[in-house]
Design a protein around this motif. Structure first.
Motif, PDB file in Angstrom:
ATOM      1  N   ARG A 246      -7.313  15.999   2.180  1.00 46.72           N
ATOM      2  CA  ARG A 246      -6.624  16.605   3.325  1.00 46.72           C
ATOM      3  C   ARG A 246      -5.312  17.237   2.878  1.00 46.72           C
ATOM      4  NH1 ARG A 246      -2.575  14.378   6.076  1.00 46.72           N
ATOM      5  NH2 ARG A 246      -3.137  12.242   5.533  1.00 46.72           N
TER       6      ARG A 246
ATOM      7  N   GLU B  94     -10.069  10.670   1.296  1.00 46.03           N
ATOM      8  CA  GLU B  94      -9.996  11.601   2.428  1.00 46.03           C
ATOM      9  C   GLU B  94      -8.584  12.150   2.573  1.00 46.03           C
ATOM     10  OE1 GLU B  94     -13.407   9.479   5.285  1.00 46.03           O
ATOM     11  OE2 GLU B  94     -11.282   8.979   5.545  1.00 46.03           O
ATOM     12  N   ALA B  95      -7.598  11.283   2.437  1.00 48.62           N
ATOM     13  CA  ALA B  95      -6.199  11.701   2.567  1.00 48.62           C
ATOM     14  C   ALA B  95      -5.801  12.660   1.449  1.00 48.62           C
ATOM     15  CB  ALA B  95      -5.294  10.481   2.568  1.00 48.62           C
TER      16      ALA B  95
ATOM     17  N   PRO C 187      -2.062   8.033   3.221  1.00 48.05           N
ATOM     18  CA  PRO C 187      -3.220   8.054   4.123  1.00 48.05           C
ATOM     19  C   PRO C 187      -2.794   7.668   5.535  1.00 48.05           C
ATOM     20  CG  PRO C 187      -3.571   6.502   2.300  1.00 48.05           C
ATOM     21  CD  PRO C 187      -2.158   6.960   2.238  1.00 48.05           C
ATOM     22  N   ARG C 188      -3.488   8.221   6.493  1.00 48.52           N
ATOM     23  CA  ARG C 188      -3.267   7.845   7.884  1.00 48.52           C
ATOM     24  C   ARG C 188      -4.071   6.587   8.196  1.00 48.52           C
ATOM     25  NH1 ARG C 188      -4.051  14.044   9.833  1.00 48.52           N
ATOM     26  NH2 ARG C 188      -1.909  14.720   9.455  1.00 48.52           N
ATOM     27  N   GLU C 189      -3.799   5.997   9.337  1.00 47.37           N
ATOM     28  CA  GLU C 189      -4.566   4.832   9.770  1.00 47.37           C
ATOM     29  C   GLU C 189      -6.049   5.199   9.818  1.00 47.37           C
ATOM     30  OE1 GLU C 189      -4.393   1.490  13.296  1.00 47.37           O
ATOM     31  OE2 GLU C 189      -3.751   3.530  13.769  1.00 47.37           O
ATOM     32  N   ASN C 190      -6.895   4.347   9.274  1.00 49.67           N
ATOM     33  CA  ASN C 190      -8.360   4.519   9.239  1.00 49.67           C
ATOM     34  C   ASN C 190      -8.821   5.705   8.399  1.00 49.67           C
ATOM     35  OD1 ASN C 190      -8.736   2.264  10.978  1.00 49.67           O
ATOM     36  ND2 ASN C 190      -8.248   3.582  12.714  1.00 49.67           N
ATOM     37  N   GLU C 191      -8.000   6.199   7.489  1.00 49.69           N
ATOM     38  CA  GLU C 191      -8.358   7.284   6.582  1.00 49.69           C
ATOM     39  C   GLU C 191      -8.419   6.703   5.175  1.00 49.69           C
ATOM     40  OE1 GLU C 191      -6.853  11.843   6.113  1.00 49.69           O
ATOM     41  OE2 GLU C 191      -5.289  10.323   5.977  1.00 49.69           O
ATOM     42  N   THR C 192      -9.450   7.013   4.416  1.00 51.24           N
ATOM     43  CA  THR C 192      -9.529   6.516   3.044  1.00 51.24           C
ATOM     44  C   THR C 192      -8.509   7.250   2.174  1.00 51.24           C
ATOM     45  OG1 THR C 192     -11.163   8.101   2.220  1.00 51.24           O
ATOM     46  CG2 THR C 192     -12.020   6.090   3.309  1.00 51.24           C
ATOM     47  N   TYR C 193      -8.232   6.663   1.024  1.00 58.91           N
ATOM     48  CA  TYR C 193      -7.327   7.318   0.075  1.00 58.91           C
ATOM     49  C   TYR C 193      -7.871   8.687  -0.338  1.00 58.91           C
ATOM     50  CZ  TYR C 193      -4.689   2.950  -0.483  1.00 58.91           C
ATOM     51  OH  TYR C 193      -3.904   1.839  -0.278  1.00 58.91           O
TER      52      TYR C 193
END
Length: 169
Positions: A80, A76-77, A68-74
């Motif tokens: 993506r 959401e990642a 995951p990216r910074e400020n991205e939930t697991y």
């Protein structure tokens, strides 16, 4: 584009960011996720990593693994990366998380707090050839057989995550 991973402690508290390859050289604990996809026959989707990947190229692994990216939930990642690597969308549910450390060769380590998601998928793929060379479905029985006969064909982290998955199911 430089990619960063989110460094965490064992309780998933953020410690900071680090460039991805540097985190893998240093073997520092960071956030990650793994996606297991199945078809209606109960077969698992495997992806063969692209030849140009900086570690573990041309090895088989589960549908998607990444960070995951910074400020991205697991979640959401995970969604993506399904879109970016396989060109697909599907529903996912988180099943468990755990910490592991694996030597992936070349002085690199995967040391991850890994959240594992499961989903079903049975349509076409639009593979990103920079990430994925090919995909295939395989029965768990055949997968176990292949992994015993030729473990070098599979990523080190997949071997660990698959055993953890079997433990939970």
């Amino acid at each position: 584009m430089e990619e960063f991973v989110v460094l965490v402690n064992a309780e998933d508290e953020v410690l900071g960011l680090m460039e991805k390859q540097q985190a893998h050289i240093n073997g520092l604990l960071h956030r990650a996720f793994s996606v297991f996809l199945f078809n209606s026959k109960g077969e698992m989707l495997l992806q063969k990593r692209a030849p140009g990947k900086y570690h573990s190229p041309k090895q088989w692994t589960n549908a998607v693994c990444s960070h995951p990216r910074e400020n991205e939930t697991y979640l959401e990642a995970a969604k993506r990366r399904l879109k970016e690597e396989l060109g697909i969308e599907t529903e996912l549910s988180e099943k468990f998380n755990f910490i592991y450390k694996a030597d992936v060769g070349g002085g690199l380590w995967e040391h991850e707090l890994d959240h594992v998601f499961v989903g079903n998928y049975e349509a076409d793929f639009n593979l990103n050839q920079e990430e994925v060379e090919e995909v295939r479905f395989i029965s768990m029985e055949d997968l176990d057989k292949e992994m015993k006969e030729a473990p070098e064909n599979f990523t080190e982290w997949f071997k660990i995550i698959l055993e953890e998955y079997k433990y939970h199911f």
